[in-house]
Motif scaffolding. Structure first.
Motif, PDB file in Angstrom:
ATOM      1  N   HIS A  88      -2.230 -11.157   7.908  1.00  0.00           N
ATOM      2  CA  HIS A  88      -2.519  -9.824   7.380  1.00  0.00           C
ATOM      3  C   HIS A  88      -2.426  -9.811   5.852  1.00  0.00           C
TER       4      HIS A  88
ATOM      5  N   GLN B  16      -6.554   6.986   5.786  1.00  0.00           N
ATOM      6  CA  GLN B  16      -6.588   5.628   5.252  1.00  0.00           C
ATOM      7  C   GLN B  16      -8.027   5.109   5.206  1.00  0.00           C
TER       8      GLN B  16
ATOM      9  N   LYS C 262      -0.780   3.913  10.391  1.00  0.00           N
ATOM     10  CA  LYS C 262      -2.085   4.357  10.863  1.00  0.00           C
ATOM     11  C   LYS C 262      -2.182   5.873  10.698  1.00  0.00           C
TER      12      LYS C 262
ATOM     13  N   TYR D 125       2.723  -1.030   8.981  1.00  0.00           N
ATOM     14  CA  TYR D 125       1.387  -0.659   8.511  1.00  0.00           C
ATOM     15  C   TYR D 125       1.010   0.676   9.132  1.00  0.00           C
TER      16      TYR D 125
ATOM     17  N   VAL E   3       3.073  -8.187  11.023  1.00  0.00           N
ATOM     18  CA  VAL E   3       2.937  -6.757  10.750  1.00  0.00           C
ATOM     19  C   VAL E   3       3.135  -5.963  12.037  1.00  0.00           C
TER      20      VAL E   3
ATOM     21  N   ASP F 194       2.154  -2.144  13.440  1.00  0.00           N
ATOM     22  CA  ASP F 194       1.440  -0.895  13.179  1.00  0.00           C
ATOM     23  C   ASP F 194       2.371   0.290  13.406  1.00  0.00           C
TER      24      ASP F 194
ATOM     25  N   LEU G  48       6.235  -5.827   7.332  1.00  0.00           N
ATOM     26  CA  LEU G  48       5.557  -4.601   6.931  1.00  0.00           C
ATOM     27  C   LEU G  48       5.340  -3.704   8.133  1.00  0.00           C
TER      28      LEU G  48
ATOM     29  N   ASP H 163       2.369   2.430   3.339  1.00  0.00           N
ATOM     30  CA  ASP H 163       3.059   1.466   4.190  1.00  0.00           C
ATOM     31  C   ASP H 163       4.528   1.359   3.815  1.00  0.00           C
TER      32      ASP H 163
ATOM     33  N   ASP I  30       0.838  -1.195   0.000  1.00  0.00           N
ATOM     34  CA  ASP I  30       0.000   0.000   0.000  1.00  0.00           C
ATOM     35  C   ASP I  30       0.873   1.246   0.000  1.00  0.00           C
TER      36      ASP I  30
ATOM     37  N   ALA J 230      -2.290  -7.406   3.807  1.00  0.00           N
ATOM     38  CA  ALA J 230      -1.428  -6.353   3.251  1.00  0.00           C
ATOM     39  C   ALA J 230       0.010  -6.821   3.054  1.00  0.00           C
ATOM     40  N   THR J 231       0.326  -8.044   3.511  1.00  0.00           N
ATOM     41  CA  THR J 231       1.681  -8.579   3.338  1.00  0.00           C
ATOM     42  C   THR J 231       1.755  -9.652   2.265  1.00  0.00           C
TER      43      THR J 231
END
Length: 248
Positions: A160, A214, A210, A208, A121, A123, A206, A94, A91, A162-163
Motif C-alpha cells: 500500500h 475521499q 473510507k 485507512y 493496512v 481499512d 495505518l 488516515d 493522508d 499510503a504507508t
C-alpha cells in the motif's frame, strides 16, 4: 536530532479527520535521537487546516498552502518545505497505528541498502470497524523490481503506497509524486521499487479511512479513459527506469 518529515496534503473534505490524524502522530514513540515534523500543505487557499487542528501551535507542525492542484502537487510542495532525512506519507483522513514510525525507522536503520518501507493496512470503515485484506507479501525485504512485476500482472500495487516511508534522496531524484489526479503515490512506489530494495512490515501501520469525500471514491478512479491513462503512464515510467538501469 534526526528528523522524519511527515507530509500531508489537506483539502476541505478531509478537515473533519485532521484532528485524529494529528493525535495518531502525536502519540508516536520514536527511537532515541529522532523527532518528527508535520508538513501540512493546503491544496488551495483558505482551506482552514490550522482551525481544524487541536494543537495548531505545536512547534513540530509546519503549515503551507499552494494553488489547487490535487494531492500530488500539494504533497510535493510539502516535501519542498520539509527538512527530514526520511519522508513519511500520511493522508489527512488516515491514522497511524502505535509504533508505525519507529518500525519504519528501525527497518531503514537495520537495512542500509533499502530505500523505502511499507506496512500492512487496515481499512477504517464509517461505522468504526477495521477490515484487513489478503494478498500482502511476506514480511521483510522486497527485492528491487518485485513491485513493478506485480503491477504489470495485476495493475494493482503489491503493497500500500499510503504507508510509504522513503529516504529523502530518492524522493528528490524522482521529483516527488507523479503529476496525476489520482494514483500519484502508486506511481512513486513503482518507480521506487525499480531503483531500490524495500521492506514490508506485517504489523498494521495505518488505518485507512473510507468515506465519501475521499478521492478514491470518485467514479473515474478505477475505470474509464482517465484510469487507463494513469495506469499506462505509471507503467511506462517504471519500465523506462528499469530499462535505463539494466542497460547501465
Amino acid at each position: 536530532m534526526r528528523v522524519v518529515s511527515v507530509l500531508t496534503a489537506v483539502h476541505p473534505g478531509a478537515l473533519p479527520y485532521l484532528g485524529t490524524a494529528y493525535a495518531s502522530l502525536d502519540g508516536q514513540a520514536l527511537p532515541d535521537g529522532w523527532t518528527w515534523e508535520w508538513c501540512l500543505q493546503e491544496d488551495g487557499s483558505d482551506v482552514g487546516a490550522r482551525e481544524a487542528l487541536p494543537e495548531p501551535d505545536d512547534p513540530r507542525i509546519r503549515i503551507g498552502s499552494s494553488r489547487k492542484g490535487g494531492p500530488a502537487v500539494a504533497r510535493t510542495m510539502a516535501f519542498a518545505r520539509s527538512e527530514g532525512e526520511l519522508v513519511k506519507v500520511l493522508d489527512a483522513d488516515d491514522e497511524l497505528t502505535a509504533g508505525a514510525l519507529a518500525r519504519d525507522i528501525g527497518a531503514l536503520e537495520a537495512h542500509p541498502q533499502i530505500g523505502w518501507t511499507t506496512s500492512r493496512v487496515l481499512d477504517l470503515m464509517p461505522d468504526g470497524s477495521l477490515l484487513g485484506f489478503e494478498g500482502d507479501p511476506p514480511p521483510g525485504l522486497i527485492d528491487r523490481g518485485t513491485v513493478l512485476t506485480h503491477w504489470r500482472q495485476h495493475h494493482r500495487a503489491q503493497v500500500h503506497p499510503a504507508t510509504l516511508c522513503i529516504r529523502r534522496n530518492l524522493v528528490t531524484l524522482l521529483g516527488g509524486w507523479m503529476a496525476l489526479p489520482a494514483s500519484e503515490d502508486t506511481g512513486l512506489l513503482t518507480a521506487l521499487s525499480v531503483l531500490s530494495e524495500g521492506f514490508f512490515t506485517s504489523e498494521p501501520g495505518l488505518r485507512y479511512r473510507k468515506h465519501p469525500a475521499q478521492s478514491t471514491a470518485h467514479p473515474d478512479h478505477a475505470q474509464g479513459a482517465e484510469w487507463a491513462a494513469r495506469m499506462s503512464i505509471i507503467e511506462a515510467r517504471a519500465n523506462a527506469l528499469s530499462a535505463l538501469i539494466n542497460h547501465s
